[in-house]
Structure formats: C-alpha cells, structure tokens
Design a protein around this motif. Structure first.
Motif, PDB file in Angstrom:
ATOM      1  N   SER A 309      61.721  29.317  50.865  1.00 25.51           N
ATOM      2  CA  SER A 309      61.269  28.226  49.959  1.00 25.51           C
ATOM      3  C   SER A 309      60.807  28.772  48.498  1.00 25.51           C
ATOM      4  O   SER A 309      61.390  28.795  47.646  1.00 25.51           O
ATOM      5  N   GLN A 310      59.870  29.954  48.226  1.00 24.00           N
ATOM      6  CA  GLN A 310      59.865  30.804  47.601  1.00 24.00           C
ATOM      7  C   GLN A 310      60.624  31.650  46.357  1.00 24.00           C
ATOM      8  O   GLN A 310      61.768  32.259  47.691  1.00 24.00           O
ATOM      9  N   PRO A 311      61.146  31.572  45.479  1.00 26.09           N
ATOM     10  CA  PRO A 311      60.670  29.778  44.620  1.00 26.09           C
ATOM     11  C   PRO A 311      62.192  28.824  44.330  1.00 26.09           C
ATOM     12  O   PRO A 311      63.163  29.025  44.578  1.00 26.09           O
ATOM     13  N   ILE A 312      61.003  28.427  45.062  1.00 20.82           N
ATOM     14  CA  ILE A 312      61.491  26.390  44.831  1.00 20.82           C
ATOM     15  C   ILE A 312      62.708  26.094  44.352  1.00 20.82           C
ATOM     16  O   ILE A 312      63.486  25.264  44.359  1.00 20.82           O
ATOM     17  N   ASP A 313      62.095  26.187  42.669  1.00 22.71           N
ATOM     18  CA  ASP A 313      62.386  25.850  41.699  1.00 22.71           C
ATOM     19  C   ASP A 313      63.258  23.919  41.547  1.00 22.71           C
ATOM     20  O   ASP A 313      64.176  24.110  42.048  1.00 22.71           O
ATOM     21  N   ILE A 314      62.117  23.806  42.262  1.00 26.88           N
ATOM     22  CA  ILE A 314      62.617  22.120  42.448  1.00 26.88           C
ATOM     23  C   ILE A 314      63.336  21.056  40.936  1.00 26.88           C
ATOM     24  O   ILE A 314      62.066  21.354  40.249  1.00 26.88           O
ATOM     25  N   PRO A 315      64.040  20.315  40.720  1.00 21.81           N
ATOM     26  CA  PRO A 315      64.792  19.661  40.059  1.00 21.81           C
ATOM     27  C   PRO A 315      63.549  19.095  39.609  1.00 21.81           C
ATOM     28  O   PRO A 315      62.895  18.175  40.612  1.00 21.81           O
ATOM     29  N   LYS A 316      63.781  18.533  37.998  1.00 20.57           N
ATOM     30  CA  LYS A 316      62.885  17.204  37.964  1.00 20.57           C
ATOM     31  C   LYS A 316      63.248  15.927  37.865  1.00 20.57           C
ATOM     32  O   LYS A 316      62.633  14.669  38.128  1.00 20.57           O
ATOM     33  N   LYS A 317      64.390  15.402  38.482  1.00 18.18           N
ATOM     34  CA  LYS A 317      64.356  14.455  39.133  1.00 18.18           C
ATOM     35  C   LYS A 317      64.462  14.354  40.536  1.00 18.18           C
ATOM     36  O   LYS A 317      65.065  15.329  41.758  1.00 18.18           O
TER      37      LYS A 317
END
Length: 376
Positions: A309-317
C-alpha cells in the motif's frame, strides 16, 4: 532508537483493535551486530573499520525534507527484537514482516562483501530476532547479483517457520526475466514461498545519461523513477515467460506505488495484441516451445503480482479512489505496509477514514491478503 514523529501519525483505537500485518518493516542493524556472523576475514576486517559500505548515491532525499539526513532513519532504527516489539506497539502493528533496511546493498561494488552482509544479516535476524515473538516474520535478503548464492540462501532458510518469502530488489539492475534467475524461481516454488521485490538504490540514475544529468529533485527521482523501474520489472517478467514456466510463483512489489497498475495492464495488452510475434524470440519462451504467451499480460499481473500500500497516493475524489482500488484488484492484491522507519512512513489510518473502503476490503488489505500470499 529515536522517537516516532507522533504528531504526523496519530494511532486511533480502531487501528489498535484491527489485526494489522505490515509487509515492509525495515530492520537495519549496524554492521557491528552482524560481525559475529561474518566468516570471510577480509569482509570482517572491512566492516569492523567502517559501518555500511559506501555506495554511489547521486540524489539525497534529506535535501527535500525538514529533517535532513538520508531519509532512511527519520523515525528511528530497529536493530534488535526489543526494538521491533516496541515500534510495533507504537504503530499498532500486530505482525511486522521484517525487510532488510539496506536498500542500497546491490550498489556495493564488492560482491564478496555484500554476499557476506546478506549471509550475516539473515543469520542474525533469524537466530536472534524472530524467535523472540511468534508474530515477527522475516523476508530474508537475496543476493540477486549472484543467482547461485540466492539458491543457497533459499535452501538454507526456506523451511524456517519465521520465513514467509525472500526479498530482492527492482531498480537499476538486471531484470528478472533473464533466464539466469530460473534457478532462483525453482527454489522459491520448491519451498512454496513468494518473491518480494523492493525498490533499491532509489537515489540513482546514470549521471552520464542525459535524463540522469537533468534530474534535480527527489520528486522526480522517488516519485517517477521508482515506479518506472517497478513497471519495467513487472513487464519484463511477464513478457519473458516467467509465469508460463513457473505458474505457482507469486511476486510482491513493495514501495513501487499502485496507481500505475491499471495503465500497465491495459498498455501491455494493447501492444502485445498488435505486436505478438517477437515473443517467440524470448529465450525462455523458445525453451518452452511456445509460439505465444499462454495468457494476456494483464492476466499474469492479476494472477501473480501483489502490491504494498505504501505509497498509497490516494486520489482526492472518493469515486476515483474507488475506481483505482477496483482497477488494481485491491481486494486480492493490495497489502498494508508502513515503510518504517523511513521519512515516507504511512500508518493504517487511511484504511479506516476513506468511504471507498468497506470492512471486507479493509480486512483484506490489513491482513487477509498478506496471510494468503505469505502463507502465514
């Protein structure tokens, strides 16, 4: 062991109640702790004079943060079993899977020296550290610059109850689609263990190359070069028939990122469907007597690769995060990792805070996928 920068990483009650497996807990004992396990007199003398051998590193992550240093020990360093247990409690980890903290080891020039470090590290961690707690698991290091020595390490430690796989590198090194690594894959399959590949030598690119000579920032180096090298490793293993010859082999990509996975699946399928004929020129495919691969490239990625998972880089939406999780097959392929003690450390809070993750998916990410892939 220095204190965790706790203000950046609050641990919640929900995180403590969950069972969390961390597949990238870097264990980095100083060379003095390994010396009793070093047999080669020249290597012992060298390591007693200095700590970790010098390597060539052109870009420094410490320049890009307020903490300085090299970014590898921002949140401390784990050198003993007590360190591992203490950090695990602080980070709400139930089962740390120890990975070697020597990410620049492949860049050491002396093969004899780095082979001795691998042997000594594996012996130390499996004789002195993992026996202290049944929930401490280990990915012993593989000297992938020396395939025959890799096999020796797998045969030596492959049946140890604390070993859940073996640890190599993706980076500016030979790609593992090369047939010289078949003996390594055979040994892993024999012991029913996965191969974990972590980014190595992150801050490195040939400086005489025009691209390398143009790179100035850690955002370019870690943010872009790292995932590109992960993509190249995945694509090379797939397109050179590794999984047609070794259909039981599982590979875990650690710290290479995740959001490129949909791209590489679609891109490789498209190009392969239009340009399949040169697959017959691959040495391994020729050996197998095949005209083409048995499956589409995307199917190999779905069937044989998992990702940290790391780095997960989650989208804002949220809807974009949901799409990313779906397109990466996260329910089966995504496994939680902290990257302790590096500056890029991530805890599990995101798995509880995002509405894109329901309870079943959260459990798969935090422990179920790791238990399946690492045969825990």
């Amino acid at each position: 062991m220095s204190e965790l920068k706790a203000e950046r990483y609050p641990v919640t009650e929900a995180m403590r109640e969950a069972f969390v497996v961390d597949i990238d807990f870097h264990f980095e004992p100083a060379m003095e702790k390994l010396l009793p396990y070093v047999d080669h007199p020249g290597a012992k003398r060298t390591l007693s004079l200095d700590d970790f051998p010098p390597t060539t590193r052109y870009w420094a992550s410490g320049y890009a943060t307020s903490y300085g240093g090299n970014g590898r020990q921002t949140h401390g360093v784990a050198e003993t079993a007590d360190d591992v247990i203490d950090v695990s409690e602080k980070l709400a980890l139930d089962m740390p899977i120890l990975t070697p903290g020597y990410n620049t080891l492949p860049d050491v020039q002396n093969v004899v020296l780095k082979n001795e470090i691998v042997r000594a590290y594996n012996t130390y961690v499996l004789e002195e550290v993992s026996p202290a707690d049944e929930n401490i698991k280990v990915l012993p290091a593989l000297p992938q610059w020396d395939p025959e020595q890799c096999v020796e390490e797998i045969e030596l430690w492959g049946d140890n109850d604390d070993v859940v796989g073996f640890y190599g590198f993706f980076g500016h090194y030979s790609l593992l689609g090369n047939t010289q690594y078949d003996q390594v894959f055979e040994a892993l399959v024999k012991h029913d263990l996965p191969l974990a590949l972590h980014g190595g030598g992150t801050g490195n690119w040939p400086q005489k190359d025009l691209i390398g000579n143009s790179i100035r920032t850690w955002t370019e180096m870690y943010g872009l070069v790292h995932p590109v090298r992960a993509m190249m490793m995945v694509g090379n293993m797939v397109m050179n028939g590794v999984f047609d010859k070794y259909p039981e082999l599982q590979v875990v990509m650690i710290e290479g990122g995740l959001n490129w996975v949909p791209f590489i699946k679609m891109r490789m399928d498209e190009v392969y469907q239009d340009h399949p004929e040169d697959i017959q020129l691959s040495e391994r495919v020729t050996e197998l007597g095949q005209e083409y691969l048995k499956k589409q490239p995307s199917e190999y990625i779905e069937d044989h690769f998992s990702f940290s998972s790391q780095p997960i880089d989650i989208p804002k939406k949220t809807k974009n995060f949901e799409a990313m999780l779906d397109m990466t097959n996260a329910k089966d392929s995504l496994m939680f990792a902290t990257d302790y003690p590096h500056y890029t450390l991530e805890l599990a809070n995101w798995a509880f805070e995002s509405s894109a993750i329901d309870e079943e998916l959260r459990e798969n990410i935090l422990h179920e996928n790791a238990k399946r892939v690492f045969r825990i």
